[in-house]
Design an enzyme around this catalytic site. Structure first.
Site, short mmCIF file in Angstrom:
data_model
loop_
_atom_site.label_atom_id
_atom_site.label_comp_id
_atom_site.label_asym_id
_atom_site.label_seq_id
_atom_site.Cartn_x
_atom_site.Cartn_y
_atom_site.Cartn_z
N ASP A 105 -0.96 -12.11 7.20
CA ASP A 105 -2.45 -11.77 6.83
C ASP A 105 -3.38 -12.41 8.07
O ASP A 105 -3.04 -13.45 8.62
CB ASP A 105 -2.99 -12.74 5.44
CG ASP A 105 -4.21 -12.48 5.52
OD1 ASP A 105 -4.77 -11.50 4.92
OD2 ASP A 105 -5.31 -13.53 5.66
N ALA A 106 -4.08 -11.46 8.52
CA ALA A 106 -5.04 -11.78 9.65
C ALA A 106 -5.77 -13.19 9.58
O ALA A 106 -5.78 -13.83 10.55
CB ALA A 106 -5.69 -10.53 10.14
N ASP A 160 -0.19 -7.54 11.88
CA ASP A 160 -0.27 -6.49 10.95
C ASP A 160 0.16 -7.26 9.52
O ASP A 160 1.50 -7.51 9.54
CB ASP A 160 0.28 -5.14 11.19
CG ASP A 160 -0.31 -3.92 10.16
OD1 ASP A 160 -0.99 -3.30 10.78
OD2 ASP A 160 -0.03 -4.08 9.05
N GLN A 163 0.80 -1.30 0.11
CA GLN A 163 -0.09 -0.07 -0.01
C GLN A 163 0.94 1.40 0.00
O GLN A 163 2.05 1.19 0.13
CB GLN A 163 -0.89 0.06 1.05
CG GLN A 163 -0.11 -0.06 2.66
CD GLN A 163 -0.93 -0.55 3.70
OE1 GLN A 163 -2.32 -0.40 3.76
NE2 GLN A 163 -0.24 -1.14 4.55
N HIS A 223 -9.29 5.17 19.79
CA HIS A 223 -8.76 4.24 20.32
C HIS A 223 -9.10 3.79 21.87
O HIS A 223 -9.09 2.74 22.31
CB HIS A 223 -7.14 4.44 20.29
CG HIS A 223 -6.46 4.51 18.91
ND1 HIS A 223 -6.43 5.68 18.35
CD2 HIS A 223 -6.39 3.30 18.21
CE1 HIS A 223 -5.99 5.20 17.09
NE2 HIS A 223 -5.85 3.62 17.01
N ASP A 269 0.14 1.21 13.71
CA ASP A 269 0.42 2.47 14.01
C ASP A 269 0.79 2.37 15.64
O ASP A 269 1.73 3.41 16.07
CB ASP A 269 -0.40 3.72 13.85
CG ASP A 269 -1.87 3.07 14.27
OD1 ASP A 269 -2.04 2.60 15.43
OD2 ASP A 269 -2.74 3.52 13.64
N ASP A 273 -8.86 -4.02 14.45
CA ASP A 273 -8.59 -2.55 14.13
C ASP A 273 -8.04 -2.54 12.70
O ASP A 273 -6.92 -2.12 12.29
CB ASP A 273 -7.75 -1.77 15.13
CG ASP A 273 -7.32 -0.66 14.77
OD1 ASP A 273 -8.02 0.14 14.47
OD2 ASP A 273 -6.15 0.13 15.32
#
Length: 535
Positions: free
Chosen positions: A371-372, A337, A263, A293, A317, A389
């Protein structure tokens, strides 16, 4: 004497035929090489247009489908038009390559300009138009090369088979080069210019190779050199100028810009307001991200009987980790992530580390870049709290993380009396999407409660709290220090206005039936795109 003369003459004819045959073989090989290389360029442009559409217009599957379909349609039109090209085949091929070089080379550069300066919708029109035109020009190439190979003495069957083999083999190479070299190393704008240069260089090579057949050779050579010079300038300065165009897409100055393998990552900052964008989509504003959050983290933490093991899906993040650090009873925080560059930026970028309070340095944190969905399929751990998230479901890759199958995996990793918190887009802007997510979670045999909070940079934003048993928010106690969330505020977040509750009606007042989103029937993407089209 006559016999010797006859023998000598015959030998000369044979040697002459051999020379002609050898020359024709070299010419045919040049044609095959040219067809293979321009095919590499063609497939790169094809997937480049899909990538550009995915980045600027969203919904990657839709954009790749449209651009590939239009490119192939253009090739079909070009192949049909090529029947009228019967003379000056080499010159025709050369100028087709010149045209592809200029049009495709400047394609993504101009696309960023159109997106920045013209009205919404013009960027899509330009992308689809240029895709069709470049596809058309690409479609003219091969028939001309086949005809030329046949003209110099190669049979139609052999010339067609060999040129097509070069084309298909070149297509595979082009796809691999784009994925593993051009896109990650050069980005969208510079890649277009570099590949266009290759097209023009091939045209110049063929022009020089067949120069004896062309009376006005110098004129076409000079034209090609000028085009080549312009494209080189594009490589040197095009990306910088396109960056200025891209800057106009963002309210604040860009302080960090990177195209990762997955990305586009952009950080902007103005008057202390740090913002993160992934593929053009806002992920947070430092002015109000604490509202998001705190609700994401402290709600499930307050409703889970144990807090030892926490799983965070997304959140590269580090801001969710920052909130989790407030709990001494947390023994482990596993963050999954997909993009390793995002978590690396979260660990090392000064602006982000100041905001997340060096959350990644906590010894309790484990980072897994995968990958989740695949992680949950392989992982055997049970967690007390799971935080989802993840970005909104605006493409196929993200949609699978909002499906029944995914939520079933979440349920199977949740301890009894544990809690799951899922960010679920805006119930105000995408009401049907929000309640469809809720229904899909319930279909995974989970009980849910619904919350939404006003976040100035986002607007009204929704969450789905899920448990194995009935949700009891009345007894939830926020036991850590917060800037926004209190026990009283938490109770208020569960109230929805009549216009955004789950009794959704259409324009005629008829109740809208909500679908369960599954891998086989991904209904959420279309709903999401339709809902956000006006915002």
């Amino acid at each position: 004497m006559q016999g010797k003369l006859y023998t000598t003459t015959k030998r000369s004819f044979i040697q002459g035929d051999l020379l002609v045959t050898d020359l024709n073989m070299k010419k045919s090989k040049a044609i095959y090489w040219a067809s293979g290389i321009v095919s590499i360029c063609g497939i790169i442009f094809e997937v480049l247009f899909g990538a550009a559409g995915s980045y600027l217009l969203g919904d990657g599957v839709k954009q790749y489908t449209l651009t590939i379909s239009l490119f192939l349609t253009g090739m079909g039109i070009g192949a049909s038009v090529s029947e009228k090209v019967t003379k000056n085949l080499i010159l025709s091929f050369v100028w087709i390559e010149y045209s592809i070089g200029m049009l495709a080379g400047f394609s993504t550069f101009v696309l960023f300009g159109v997106t920045a300066f013209l009205s919404s919708g013009m960027d899509a029109f330009f992308l689809y138009f240029i895709t069709l035109v470049v596809g058309g020009l690409t479609g003219v190439e091969l028939p001309i090369l086949i005809r030329k190979a046949n003209e110099i003495g190669v049979t139609v069957q052999k010339s067609t088979a060999r040129v097509l083999f070069s084309d298909y083999a070149g297509g595979l190479i082009g796809g691999l080069l784009f994925v593993y070299l051009f896109r990650p190393q050069f980005g969208l704008v510079k890649t277009a210019f570099i590949v266009a240069i290759i097209n023009v260089v091939i045209a110049l090579w063929i022009l020089i190779y067949f120069k004896k057949e062309i009376i006005t050779f110098k004129r076409h050579l000079i034209a090609g050199i000028i085009i080549l010079f312009v494209l080189v300038l594009g490589v040197l300065f095009g990306e910088k100028t396109a960056f200025m165009f891209e800057q106009k897409l963002y309210k604040d100055p860009i302080i960090y810009n990177e195209q990762t393998d997955y990305q586009q990552v952009i950080l902007t900052k103005e008057q202390g307001d740090l913002r993160l964008f992934l593929d053009g989509q806002l992920q947070f504003s430092s002015e109000d991200e604490y509202r998001y959050h705190e609700v994401l983290v402290h709600t499930p933490m307050a409703t889970s009987s144990s807090k030892n093991k926490v799983l965070v899906l997304g959140g590269g993040d580090g801001l969710a980790l920052r909130e989790l650090q407030k709990y001494d009873e947390v023994e482990s925080m596993t963050l999954v992530d997909l993009d390793p560059r995002v978590t690396e930026i979260g660990k090392t970028n000064h602006e982000l580390t100041s905001l997340n309070k060096d959350a990644f340095q906590d010894d309790r944190v484990e980072i897994i870049n995968t990958d989740a969905f695949q992680f949950l399929k392989k992982d055997q751990t049970l967690y007390d709290v799971i935080l989802v998230d993840l970005p909104d479901p605006n493409n196929e890759s993200l949609n699978k993380l909002y499906t029944l199958e995914f939520y079933q995996l979440l349920r199977n990793h949740l301890r009894p009396s544990g809690s799951i918190m899922i960010q679920a887009t805006s119930p105000t802007f995408a009401t049907e999407v929000y309640w469809s997510i809720d229904k899909t979670v319930q279909a995974a045999n989970l009980y849910t409660d619904n919350l939404h909070v006003d976040i100035p940079s986002f607007g009204d934003w929704g969450f789905v709290l899920a448990k194995r048993e009935e949700v009891q928010l009345d007894n939830a106690d926020i036991s850590v220090d917060t800037k926004f969330l209190t026990n009283e505020v938490l109770q208020g977040l569960t109230t929805f206005g009549k216009d955004i509750d789950q009794e959704i009606t259409d324009d005629k007042g008829n109740e809208v039936a909500l679908d369960v989103n599954t891998l086989i029937r991904p209904s959420l993407i279309e709903k999401y795109e339709k809902a956000w089209r006006s915002y």
